[in-house]
Design an enzyme around this catalytic site. Sequence first.
Site, mmCIF file in Angstrom:
data_model
loop_
_atom_site.group_PDB
_atom_site.id
_atom_site.type_symbol
_atom_site.label_atom_id
_atom_site.label_comp_id
_atom_site.label_asym_id
_atom_site.label_seq_id
_atom_site.Cartn_x
_atom_site.Cartn_y
_atom_site.Cartn_z
ATOM 1 N N GLU A 600 -7.386 -2.673 0.907
ATOM 2 C CA GLU A 600 -7.484 -4.107 0.657
ATOM 3 C C GLU A 600 -7.430 -4.512 -0.815
ATOM 4 O OE1 GLU A 600 -10.967 -5.464 2.766
ATOM 5 O OE2 GLU A 600 -9.988 -5.286 4.713
ATOM 6 N N GLU A 705 -7.834 -2.389 10.764
ATOM 7 C CA GLU A 705 -9.172 -2.934 11.015
ATOM 8 C C GLU A 705 -9.083 -4.154 11.920
ATOM 9 O OE1 GLU A 705 -11.568 -3.766 7.600
ATOM 10 O OE2 GLU A 705 -11.040 -1.911 6.561
#
Length: 834
Positions: A600, A705
């Site tokens: 991320e 995720e």
Amino acid sequence: MPSHSRSRDRYGGRDSDREARYDYDYARRRYATDDNDDDYDDDELEHGLNERRYRRDGYLPPRESRTRGYYERDAEGAADEELLGDERNPGPRASRSYGHDYDARRGERSRAREAPRRSERHRDRDREGQSRRRAYEDDGRHRTRDGRRERGRESDAEARRSRRREAGRETAARKHQSSDSTNSASHLLSADALARLGAQYEKEERRKRENAKDAAKAERKRQKKRAVVGEESRALRDPPGESHRDRTKARVASGAYLEEGRSPEMQVRHRGGGGPAMEARWRKEGSWGGTMDDAGGGRPFWKRKKWIGLGALILILVIVIPVAVVVSKKHDNKSDPADPQGTSPGKSNLDGLSHDSIPAYAQGTYLDPWTWYDTTDFNVTFTNETVGGLSIMGLNSTWDDSARPNDNVPPLNEPFPYGSQPIRGVNLGGWLSIEPFIVPSLFDSYSSVAGIIDEWTLSKRLGSSAARTLEKHYATFITEQDFADIRDAGLDHVRIQYSYWAVATYDDDPYVAKISWRYLLRAIEYCRKYGLRVKLDPHGIPGSQNGWNHSGREGVIGWLNGTDGELNRNRSLAVHDSVSKFFAQDRYKNIVTIYGLVNEPLMLSLSVEDVLDWTTEATKLVQKNGITAYVALHDGFLNLSKWKSMLKNRPDKMLLDTHQYTIFNTGQIGLNHTAKVNLICNDWYNMIKEINSTSTGWGPTICGEWSQADTDCAKYLNNVGRGTRWEGTFSLTDSTQYCPTADTGPPCSCANANADVSEYSADYKKFLQTYAEAQMSAFETGQGWFYWTWRTESAAQWSYRTAWKNGFMPAKAYAPSFKCGDAVPDFGNLPEYY
């Protein structure tokens, strides 16, 4: 209320007999408050008990009102400067308790010193000035006079006893000599019998005299040794029933008390029980274990009872502890699926080994297994061998890649058919990279003022205990049983998070260095045992790639950004240089099948071009070092449609990793239950399918995720101390609730979402499972998925393990009950506000 004027002349000659009355009252009070007096006194204690009751109720009779309690003196009677403030200069708290200003009170105290009142009713005021107290020499004269008076009373008592004995003898003789029937028995006593009775009488009288002497002697000794904390010094004590109005409760200097061996008195003060006052109360209530004629000479019953109880407790422990140890060992040998963590680490593989087998230079370091919290399934034979500069200590020299998790998946020693068979995996979040909402217990003990919000601040706060604390977490939060359960749940991949401090630390980093590396290697071996393939995922990069708590340090982004942006860029490449060389070994080629670059990176704040350049360089570096696995990069939170034109000339074998949640998007979190399922099966399904195509999108895409959480209610999910969008407490400036019933009511609450899973209704469980299975279906149009996360301490909707064990996740991940295209089921009477 202001005090009355204190004038000596106001009471005329009332003081003329004051000294005599004081002597009597003082002696009477000494008797009544004697620490070891067993008599049932009912005078002054009842007054004290009533006074304490008034204090608890916040009320005291006006004439007896007091603002201060304990007043302590040392053994010589001098004021203890460590325990007492100057009574003429009360502290701020004491001064605030008055209803008028400090100057007025100071003036009134001055008047009190000049003209102290002599009233019995206000004798406490008479003692306010230091000059009004009796001098020590005067008190010595009182003691001398008291001694003479005491000896006189003893002489008078002895004379009275002698007269009573003589009168008794004369009466007995007259009765024996009389012939009156009222004075005669059937048979008169003989002379021998009378002699024996007389001797017995004399013996009894001697015993009483000796007891009286012993009691007097004990009393004198107690007066000399009277404890400072237990009772004030006589030299500066107040008259009976009086105390100073201006005295506050003294601060107890615990260090001094403990040094003097007076810790029992500290316990009395702290808990409000025991001590001389409570002993007197016990005597009055008939709970005292002593006897009336034991004069305090023997051990009180309650003390004997305490020792008897202690002995019984020791006996019980002697019996119970060995049994508990045996039972515990038996339990440790059986993995409990519900709680596999156990209570103690395993170190049995050190048995029979000598610590001398560890070279002196390595003893006490992370290479020394005697310093490890847990050695279970580690090879504890010492080696300092490294690959890529990273230790192989703990690994076995052989391995077996023949296992498979289920019949739908090939064994490890056969290629996984990526592209034709979806990944069904799970994350190990919050384990080797700490995340507060997953393991809130590591953060709960700190106040918000402490600012413990991430692994950086936690490690810094823990200091020298950080290594032990975090290694215990590594050893217990995820164990071998978890990997067995992952296999049994029908999963086939595991995404394992780690951070750069598993490899190296820099500058003033407070992180625990290198210990998590050992647990990462053991986790991979557990995956091997159960046929699970691994995606490596660096969650923390030097400088932080997003400024969020799961990067290690919440705040500023220092990677590719700011003063040290270039330095941290190079450091992150150095980390990948070491890690890729290590996992390029043959033992990892079949199991580490996806190699992540960085989790991320916040490309909404970072330069997109800088991130893409680094990504290309890092990919070429790791592939040059021998990595044959797929290399994964994150979408950086950019719209997926933008990636259609990005990195078109990238290296081979790359995957795009996207993370999809509805709860962090205010336009999606407020959808009702059915609308959320439709969003997944319509919008997300087509979005993933499109981006996964090399012709219409970017190419191979995985969802690294996602979760079945339909609220952002989990504790610490939005950072430590931050509120929720669901209840409208997330923003400091906007209280808007983002939930389905925000406009119509009732207001949404986190109580139901955060409730124990045993309280979940059947309808709610049905929704949660359908919501999860819809996402599985959508992500399987791409390369597959990794659920976030396997285990949490309390956030049930984020734990695959909890959902699987409690019936709101499919029994087998490869056999869901719902797929996109099926009719969305009816969720019954499930309210929309949770």
